[in-house]
Scaffold this motif. Sequence first.
Motif, mmCIF file in Angstrom:
data_model
loop_
_atom_site.group_PDB
_atom_site.id
_atom_site.type_symbol
_atom_site.label_atom_id
_atom_site.label_comp_id
_atom_site.label_asym_id
_atom_site.label_seq_id
_atom_site.Cartn_x
_atom_site.Cartn_y
_atom_site.Cartn_z
ATOM 1 N N GLU A 44 0.811 -1.218 0.000
ATOM 2 C CA GLU A 44 0.000 0.000 0.000
ATOM 3 C C GLU A 44 0.847 1.271 0.000
ATOM 4 O O GLU A 44 0.428 2.298 -0.525
ATOM 5 N N ASN A 45 2.039 1.213 0.592
ATOM 6 C CA ASN A 45 2.895 2.397 0.666
ATOM 7 C C ASN A 45 3.766 2.575 -0.575
ATOM 8 O O ASN A 45 4.624 3.453 -0.624
ATOM 9 N N GLY A 46 3.567 1.723 -1.588
ATOM 10 C CA GLY A 46 4.325 1.844 -2.825
ATOM 11 C C GLY A 46 5.563 0.982 -2.891
ATOM 12 O O GLY A 46 6.206 0.898 -3.940
ATOM 13 N N ASN A 47 5.919 0.327 -1.790
ATOM 14 C CA ASN A 47 7.076 -0.562 -1.794
ATOM 15 C C ASN A 47 6.742 -1.870 -2.495
ATOM 16 O O ASN A 47 5.574 -2.208 -2.717
ATOM 17 N N PHE A 48 7.807 -2.628 -2.829
ATOM 18 C CA PHE A 48 7.658 -3.906 -3.512
ATOM 19 C C PHE A 48 8.253 -5.006 -2.649
ATOM 20 O O PHE A 48 9.378 -4.871 -2.158
ATOM 21 N N ALA A 49 7.507 -6.107 -2.485
ATOM 22 C CA ALA A 49 7.990 -7.256 -1.720
ATOM 23 C C ALA A 49 8.291 -8.405 -2.682
ATOM 24 O O ALA A 49 7.441 -8.782 -3.492
ATOM 25 N N PHE A 50 9.510 -8.945 -2.588
ATOM 26 C CA PHE A 50 9.938 -10.073 -3.414
ATOM 27 C C PHE A 50 10.163 -11.281 -2.500
ATOM 28 O O PHE A 50 10.878 -11.183 -1.499
ATOM 29 N N PHE A 51 9.567 -12.410 -2.863
ATOM 30 C CA PHE A 51 9.724 -13.632 -2.086
ATOM 31 C C PHE A 51 10.521 -14.660 -2.873
ATOM 32 O O PHE A 51 10.314 -14.819 -4.080
ATOM 33 N N ASN A 52 11.420 -15.356 -2.199
ATOM 34 C CA ASN A 52 11.955 -16.590 -2.744
ATOM 35 C C ASN A 52 11.967 -17.635 -1.632
ATOM 36 O O ASN A 52 11.412 -17.394 -0.551
ATOM 37 N N ILE A 53 12.551 -18.778 -1.877
ATOM 38 C CA ILE A 53 12.441 -19.881 -0.933
ATOM 39 C C ILE A 53 13.077 -19.567 0.415
ATOM 40 O O ILE A 53 12.664 -20.094 1.445
ATOM 41 N N ARG A 54 14.024 -18.647 0.468
ATOM 42 C CA ARG A 54 14.754 -18.394 1.708
ATOM 43 C C ARG A 54 14.434 -17.068 2.372
ATOM 44 O O ARG A 54 14.696 -16.885 3.547
ATOM 45 N N GLN A 55 13.903 -16.111 1.627
ATOM 46 C CA GLN A 55 13.804 -14.773 2.196
ATOM 47 C C GLN A 55 12.704 -13.945 1.534
ATOM 48 O O GLN A 55 12.166 -14.309 0.486
ATOM 49 N N MET A 56 12.375 -12.830 2.205
ATOM 50 C CA MET A 56 11.524 -11.796 1.622
ATOM 51 C C MET A 56 12.299 -10.493 1.688
ATOM 52 O O MET A 56 12.800 -10.103 2.749
ATOM 53 N N THR A 57 12.406 -9.798 0.562
ATOM 54 C CA THR A 57 13.107 -8.530 0.501
ATOM 55 C C THR A 57 12.127 -7.449 0.053
ATOM 56 O O THR A 57 11.402 -7.632 -0.933
ATOM 57 N N VAL A 58 12.105 -6.352 0.786
ATOM 58 C CA VAL A 58 11.231 -5.224 0.444
ATOM 59 C C VAL A 58 12.092 -4.096 -0.113
ATOM 60 O O VAL A 58 13.077 -3.679 0.512
ATOM 61 N N LEU A 59 11.732 -3.609 -1.296
ATOM 62 C CA LEU A 59 12.416 -2.494 -1.941
ATOM 63 C C LEU A 59 11.460 -1.312 -2.050
ATOM 64 O O LEU A 59 10.252 -1.489 -2.215
ATOM 65 N N ASN A 60 12.010 -0.102 -1.971
ATOM 66 C CA ASN A 60 11.182 1.084 -2.178
ATOM 67 C C ASN A 60 11.058 1.353 -3.677
ATOM 68 O O ASN A 60 11.663 0.646 -4.501
ATOM 69 N N PRO A 61 10.285 2.346 -4.103
ATOM 70 C CA PRO A 61 10.106 2.605 -5.540
ATOM 71 C C PRO A 61 11.405 2.903 -6.271
ATOM 72 O O PRO A 61 11.465 2.773 -7.501
#
Length: 250
Positions: A44-61
């Motif tokens: 909702e805040n415009g960030n992007f969440a990427f998932f893989n088998i080991r981790q979740m990484t959140v990046l800003n725009p």
Amino acid sequence: MDELGSQLEIIDLDKLVLKEKVPFEREGPNGVGPEHISNFKTMENGNFAFFNIRQMTVLNPEMQKVSRNYFYPDAFENDTLPEKAEIVPFRRSLNAEGSQMAGFYDYFWENEILGIALIDLKTNHLKLIPTDKLDYLKDLVYTIVYETGAKSSSGEARSVDFFDNKLIISTSAKNEVHIYDINSDSLSTKTYHSDLTADIKKGSYMSETDSDLALALKDLEVYFGPLVYDDLNKVFGDTVGNRNHPIQKS
């Protein structure tokens, strides 16, 4: 999302045109990991969440790292996963604020679901909600044995989704949903009936030895799609049109 080129493709759905391609890194301080990306979400805040088998990484725009969480069993606080159990990487859900993640924990290779895992992403606090309400899925897994001796399985889809302070659990095989209330720590079930289709997949294909015929028969049986919330009518429907669930917001 184009993984081969490591970039996001932003599409204007009204005009059906590609607006922008945004590159992102796979490795380095802002990398989302070299592994296959199993899930992706715009927050909702415009960030992007990427998932893989080991981790979740959140990046800003601007594709700069905001946070990173690991999903190794020893990365969590509080509850401990049973030995050999894992949180399924392809069945995870993130709440709108990006503060909690939910998923199934199971013995993946045995197709045995043990329950729901709820993770506080700020503290890595893990809460396990064991349940036997999905045990019937084990009886609907068709295993294909190839001439080489290799095996593959065709099971049923299941999903867990955030809805306000609740988790909505559903499967493709049964016309019911389970609702976990996070605040009251309670799990309830709502069962529905369809006048047009069966309410549960019967599994008539399970005794078929010809795998091609078995999978064809499997496709002929009822299939319940992922739930989608209709904010106008205040009900859930599925993407196949088999059910209509009046689950109200709290």
